[in-house]
Design a protein around this motif. Sequence first.
Motif, PDB file in Angstrom:
ATOM      1  N   THR A   4      23.023   8.740  71.299  1.00 25.41           N
ATOM      2  CA  THR A   4      22.325   8.362  70.068  1.00 25.41           C
ATOM      3  C   THR A   4      23.311   7.856  69.036  1.00 25.41           C
ATOM      4  O   THR A   4      23.080   7.887  67.857  1.00 25.41           O
ATOM      5  N   GLY A   5      24.451   7.384  69.520  1.00 26.38           N
ATOM      6  CA  GLY A   5      25.451   6.835  68.602  1.00 26.38           C
ATOM      7  C   GLY A   5      26.532   7.856  68.358  1.00 26.38           C
ATOM      8  O   GLY A   5      26.259   8.913  67.806  1.00 26.38           O
ATOM      9  N   ASP A   6      27.777   7.521  68.772  1.00 29.18           N
ATOM     10  CA  ASP A   6      28.834   8.514  68.601  1.00 29.18           C
ATOM     11  C   ASP A   6      29.621   8.248  67.315  1.00 29.18           C
ATOM     12  O   ASP A   6      30.354   9.076  66.848  1.00 29.18           O
ATOM     13  N   LYS A   7      29.416   7.016  66.756  1.00 29.46           N
ATOM     14  CA  LYS A   7      30.189   6.689  65.559  1.00 29.46           C
ATOM     15  C   LYS A   7      29.648   7.489  64.366  1.00 29.46           C
ATOM     16  O   LYS A   7      28.432   7.711  64.276  1.00 29.46           O
ATOM     17  N   VAL A  20      20.496   5.029  61.395  1.00 32.56           N
ATOM     18  CA  VAL A  20      19.673   6.105  61.971  1.00 32.56           C
ATOM     19  C   VAL A  20      18.525   5.473  62.761  1.00 32.56           C
ATOM     20  O   VAL A  20      18.229   5.865  63.891  1.00 32.56           O
ATOM     21  N   GLU A  21      17.910   4.435  62.151  1.00 33.88           N
ATOM     22  CA  GLU A  21      16.767   3.769  62.808  1.00 33.88           C
ATOM     23  C   GLU A  21      17.221   3.119  64.132  1.00 33.88           C
ATOM     24  O   GLU A  21      16.564   3.226  65.167  1.00 33.88           O
ATOM     25  N   ARG A  22      18.411   2.445  64.092  1.00 27.84           N
ATOM     26  CA  ARG A  22      18.920   1.781  65.296  1.00 27.84           C
ATOM     27  C   ARG A  22      19.215   2.805  66.388  1.00 27.84           C
ATOM     28  O   ARG A  22      18.889   2.618  67.549  1.00 27.84           O
ATOM     29  N   ASN A  23      19.816   3.931  65.969  1.00 27.54           N
ATOM     30  CA  ASN A  23      20.120   4.976  66.955  1.00 27.54           C
ATOM     31  C   ASN A  23      18.849   5.541  67.578  1.00 27.54           C
ATOM     32  O   ASN A  23      18.805   5.850  68.760  1.00 27.54           O
ATOM     33  N   ARG A  24      17.799   5.640  66.738  1.00 26.87           N
ATOM     34  CA  ARG A  24      16.543   6.189  67.257  1.00 26.87           C
ATOM     35  C   ARG A  24      15.943   5.236  68.298  1.00 26.87           C
ATOM     36  O   ARG A  24      15.507   5.634  69.361  1.00 26.87           O
ATOM     37  N   MET A  25      15.981   3.921  67.965  1.00 25.87           N
ATOM     38  CA  MET A  25      15.459   2.913  68.906  1.00 25.87           C
ATOM     39  C   MET A  25      16.223   2.974  70.236  1.00 25.87           C
ATOM     40  O   MET A  25      15.653   2.889  71.314  1.00 25.87           O
ATOM     41  N   LYS A  26      17.553   3.142  70.108  1.00 20.51           N
ATOM     42  CA  LYS A  26      18.401   3.173  71.302  1.00 20.51           C
ATOM     43  C   LYS A  26      18.034   4.402  72.155  1.00 20.51           C
ATOM     44  O   LYS A  26      17.943   4.314  73.383  1.00 20.51           O
TER      45      LYS A  26
END
Length: 446
Positions: A4-7, A20-26
Amino acid sequence: MIQTGDKPLSTYPHRRDREVERNRMKAVMNNLILHLHPAKVPAPALKFTYTWGLGGLATLLTLTLIGTGILLMFRYDASVERAYASVQYLETQVYFGSMLRSVHHWAGNLLLVVAFLHMIRVFVTGGYKQGRGINWLVGLGLLLLVVAFNFTGYLLPWDQLAYWAVTVATHLLSYIPLVGGGINNFLLAGPEVGQDALRNFYAIHVAVLPAAILAVMTYHFWRIRKDGGVSQPKRKERALKLTTIPHLVQIELVAAVTLLTTLFLWAMFVPAPLEALANPSQPPNPAKAAWYFLGLQEMLLHMHPLAALALPGIIFAGLALLPWWDAREDDIGVYFRSAIGERAALIAVALGVLLPPALVILDEFWVDFPGWLPWLPTLISNGFIPLALTLGGLTAIYVLFRRALRANHSEATLGLFLFLFVSLVTLTFIGVFFRGPNMALVWPFS
Ligand code: HEM
């Protein structure tokens, strides 16, 4: 593993919200992928040249067909008076209408080829072994659904090609003993292809078959996972496992983009055919079934209809029983089973290319069982005798592999069915290119 994004997230609130939205989509996307695939796959299973991605390509083509089919439904009119005009309107007045129809048309034809090749891949790697018998049967069901999709779609443009191909094919169906007449009555809802048939074909094509294929495909995928993933050769040591994301997904993405680009380019330059409006009183000469039935139609030229339909019926039953007929498991996952299997496959392909044309020519110009045995009913002279000879010939091919090559049961079975698959392709070629007016043998393009 779902990433969900490590950065670390940005310290600016508006950027943080976007991240946050991009990580959720991913995460949603990854989740979807991991519902279809296991989280990790053995490294050798990632080798593209094992599956050639054919199952995945068949899936993508099915989804493309459903997508383009839904769009076509906005313009198509399933009535004998308006169907042809609605297709013409789509071709000439609607933005990208011709392209849309062409993509749908070619994707349908390509799906038949891809599903057939996928079946051959599964067959030659023994992908039906080690508990995969049920999924093999499910696959055969999928193949029948794909044929049914193409067949019901064929009628819809209501041009000469559609009308006469379906008339010929439903006529073939009526020869099936016991059930043929019933199937024909159900499909045509009358004595001939007309408004009721068009309505039936349309309903089956746009509602029954998409629902059925999506349900059966879902089960097919679930079974692949339940059966332990795609078949692999037996190994002494455990294979290294790699994460599905990105290793498998990356390969799938490249295959999908390549397929869609090729399909769209092809569709752009080769439009879907549309002949003159259907004319029930003017049959074309020759009146041929759709190309995928021409192997069958070719056999009808040589045998009594009952024998010509019994033969594919027997072969299909043999295909369905294959996982139980060839249950040897130590050669699973190996292309052509072994070195002997490879030789059997080569001979089978050569026989499949050469023998059917030789027999067609022999039968066309020399063999005449009804003439030689006039006292016998044609069902026997032109049906039972050629059928028995063909089955005898197939047994001889199996025995040839066993004796001459010292092949085991699995290798000889491989040779026998490969011969049948290649023969079907050869007969289809003869039907498409070498049959002219009155279905006489001709040189193509002459
Ligand atoms: C619309 C048609 C079909 C779709 C979408 C489809 C999809 C797939 C996919 C995605 C796989 C995973 C591996 C691969 O790509 O090869 C697979 C495996 C398999 N398919 Fe299909 N398939 C179809 C038709 C068939 C047919 C016609 C058969 C055989 C008669 C078949 C039998 C199998 C079997 C037994 C496996 C497991 C093979 C192994 O473990 O090596 N499928 N299919």
